[in-house]
Structures are given as C-alpha cells and as structure tokens.
Design an enzyme around this catalytic site. Structure first.
Site, PDB file in Angstrom:
ATOM      1  N   GLU A 277       0.832  -1.193   0.000  1.00 19.79           N
ATOM      2  CA  GLU A 277       0.000   0.000   0.000  1.00 19.79           C
ATOM      3  C   GLU A 277       0.875   1.254   0.000  1.00 19.79           C
ATOM      4  O   GLU A 277       1.892   1.318   0.704  1.00 19.79           O
ATOM      5  CB  GLU A 277      -0.890   0.029   1.248  1.00 19.79           C
ATOM      6  CG  GLU A 277      -1.733   1.293   1.381  1.00 19.79           C
ATOM      7  CD  GLU A 277      -2.529   1.376   2.675  1.00 19.79           C
ATOM      8  OE1 GLU A 277      -3.398   2.266   2.768  1.00 19.79           O
ATOM      9  OE2 GLU A 277      -2.288   0.569   3.597  1.00 19.79           O
TER      10      GLU A 277
ATOM     11  N   LYS B  12      -9.076   3.390  -2.827  1.00 18.05           N
ATOM     12  CA  LYS B  12      -9.559   3.061  -1.490  1.00 18.05           C
ATOM     13  C   LYS B  12     -10.897   3.749  -1.239  1.00 18.05           C
ATOM     14  O   LYS B  12     -11.022   4.972  -1.396  1.00 18.05           O
ATOM     15  CB  LYS B  12      -8.516   3.502  -0.465  1.00 18.05           C
ATOM     16  CG  LYS B  12      -8.648   2.882   0.908  1.00 18.05           C
ATOM     17  CD  LYS B  12      -7.434   3.258   1.760  1.00 18.05           C
ATOM     18  CE  LYS B  12      -7.353   2.467   3.037  1.00 18.05           C
ATOM     19  NZ  LYS B  12      -6.132   2.785   3.822  1.00 18.05           N
TER      20      LYS B  12
ATOM     21  N   CYS C  93      -5.864  -2.362   2.885  1.00 20.81           N
ATOM     22  CA  CYS C  93      -5.781  -2.189   4.329  1.00 20.81           C
ATOM     23  C   CYS C  93      -7.145  -2.375   4.998  1.00 20.81           C
ATOM     24  O   CYS C  93      -7.792  -3.404   4.824  1.00 20.81           O
ATOM     25  CB  CYS C  93      -5.147  -0.837   4.641  1.00 20.81           C
ATOM     26  SG  CYS C  93      -4.380  -0.752   6.284  1.00 20.81           S
TER      27      CYS C  93
END
Length: 313
Positions: free
Chosen positions: A42, A133, A167
C-alpha cells in the site's frame, strides 16, 4: 494455468521521492520475474506518511503542514501518465501480472485530491486499471479522497480472477462481498497494518472467500525519512522501526504458505495450485451454496460519481 507462482514484495520506498521510488519499484518487479503474479505494498509510491499530521487540528491548519502536503502531492503518481508507462514496462520485462500501491493524482481532472490506489498491469505491460480506497481510515481522511464503485475491479486473466482491497477496507463486509461476487480467486490485500492481529484478518478472508490471499506491507525505519521534510520533528517520538512488515501468502483453507515476514525487506514466493480453489468450496461457497439471496441481498453501484456532471438540455 494450474500452478501460479506468486511474489509478495516487502520493501522500503524512497520516501517522498517519486522518481527514485519508481526506479526501486521497477527493480523489485524485475527481481521478482520468476513469479507470475507480483504484489507491492500500500502507498509504496511515494510513501505511507506515518507519523505526520500535515499541520491539521480541528478548526485550523498551518503553513508547515501545507508545505509537507505540497511535497507529498508533487511526488504522487499521475494516472494515466509516463510514470504509469514506466511501471508497465517493468511488468512487461518481468512477464508478470503486477499490482502496486500508490498515492494517485488524477491525470484526467487533476483536481488536487490524492487517492490511495492499487494499479494493475498485465504481463504485456498494459495498464489494466485501478482501485481507489473507498474509505481512508482515521487521519488518512485528511489527506486522501474516497474512491467510488467504478473502481472495484476483479480482472479475468490467464492466471485466474485477480482483485483486492486496501488495508482496513478489508474490514468492510460488503466491500469483501463485492469482491467475492465477482468470483475473485487471487485476493490482493496491500496494507500499512503491521499488527499481529492483521494476520488473522487475512486468514479469515481466505477462509471466507475460499481464495488465495496475498498480504503485503512495507518495512520502514525512522532513519528512512528525509531529514529536510517540513514538520519532520513530528516523528521524533516514533519508534526506530516505524513499520515492521508482516507480508504473507495464504491458501483458500487459511493455511500460511509463506511468511509472515517481519523486521526486514524481502520477497516471499509461493506456488499456488488452482485445484485448491475448487477443493476448498466443497463445504463453503460464500456466493454459492452457502448464500441465502432470499434473505440477504447486496447491490453494488459501479457507476462513476463525478462531482460535476454536464447534461444536454
């Protein structure tokens, strides 16, 4: 392909330096060329800015934080753009499918907003697409925008179906179901979470989705931060090891095939047998015989959601 060789690259970016981090990423991709599928962490390009507040408190901002923000924005990767082409060339040299976490600036609109994204490439070097995201976590919301349903892809490839989430998106049950509903087989989960408890999350996803899970994190020490950064004093109270890693590869039955890797840079490899995907669904298939569409239903809006739309009258 019956056997897919996967590589998970745990590495340290050249923090806040776009050009040098792209070069390092390309070198790592080429160094992993024995793999068919390569994952990098990430926000690898140009950094996960752990420890910084960007001069923000509720009700105020300051100039030093804006200076740091400008550095961060100047070193974000513009998508599409020549830096994306450079990463594609590395994927082509490695003859591998590649996914890398980046901080993205929109090359079409260039609104000034940054996104935490995953970029996907084919073994021919072609840019396949991206995922933004959906929900930055906690203070990440101050510096990254939110993606929409138009970037929730699962790509059909000769290896199988590849996709993933970033995440703590992986804590979102409906986001995971959006992946499972597209038949994901190789679930990519780049992260900045290096806690021991993160390993159980990844094992749960493998068992829930009956898919291979590739977890990938950075390894970063405090000394890796450039000393000239605005507000660098903010990280003085941080530990010497800012992110200890924890990259791992997990089978559809939740078994650890490689890793977890802590405390250093490194590349994990595992040979993934596609037969295991079928065998694992004998007793559980979250979107098949274990689903109850008569009771539960999820609708995913995959339309782009621009802030300004022009319509002919």
């Amino acid at each position: 392909m019956d056997i897919v060789t996967a590589a998970v690259v745990q590495a340290t970016p050249v923090l806040f330096d776009l050009a040098k981090t792209i070069k390092k990423a390309c070198d790592l991709i080429r160094a992993s060329a024995k793999a068919d599928l390569i994952l990098l962490p990430e926000a690898f390009i140009p950094a996960y800015p752990r420890g910084f507040g960007f001069g923000m408190k509720v009700g105020s901002r300051n100039d030093a934080g804006r200076d740091l923000w400008k550095t961060y924005s100047d070193n974000a990767i513009v998508v599409p753009g020549p830096d994306v082409d450079t990463l594609g060339k590395a994927a082509k040299d490695a003859k591998a499918h590649v996914c890398i976490g980046v901080i993205e600036r929109d090359g079409n609109l260039d609104t000034g907003t940054l996104y935490c994204s995953m970029l996907y490439f084919g073994p021919d070097g072609r840019f396949l697409g991206k995922h933004r995201k959906l929900k930055p976590t906690a203070s990440e919301r101050l510096i990254w925008g939110e993606g929409d349903g138009s970037t929730l892809p699962v790509f059909s490839t000769p290896l199988g179906k590849i996709g993933g989430l970033i995440c703590w998106e992986n804590y979102m049950p409906m986001a995971r179901m959006a992946m499972y509903g597209q038949g994901i087989e190789f679930y990519l989960a780049p992260t900045a979470d290096s806690r021991d408890t993160w390993q159980s999350t990844l094992q749960h996803i493998a068992l829930e989705g009956r898919c291979f899970v590739l977890g990938c994190n950075q390894y970063v020490e405090k000394k890796d931060y450039p000393p000239h950064l605005a507000t660098i004093e903010e990280i003085e109270d941080q530990p010497d090891t800012m992110c200890r890693g924890g990259s791992v590869i997990i089978s559809p039955m939740g078994e650890i095939l490689a890793g977890p890797l802590f405390g250093r840079e490194g590349i994990l490899y595992a040979d993934l047998n596609r037969d295991d995907l079928t065998k694992a669904k004998l007793d559980f298939d979250v979107i098949g015989h274990y689903a109850r569409p008569d009771v539960f239903n999820l609708t995913v809006n995959t339309a782009p959601r621009p802030s300004v739309q022009f319509k002919n009258q």
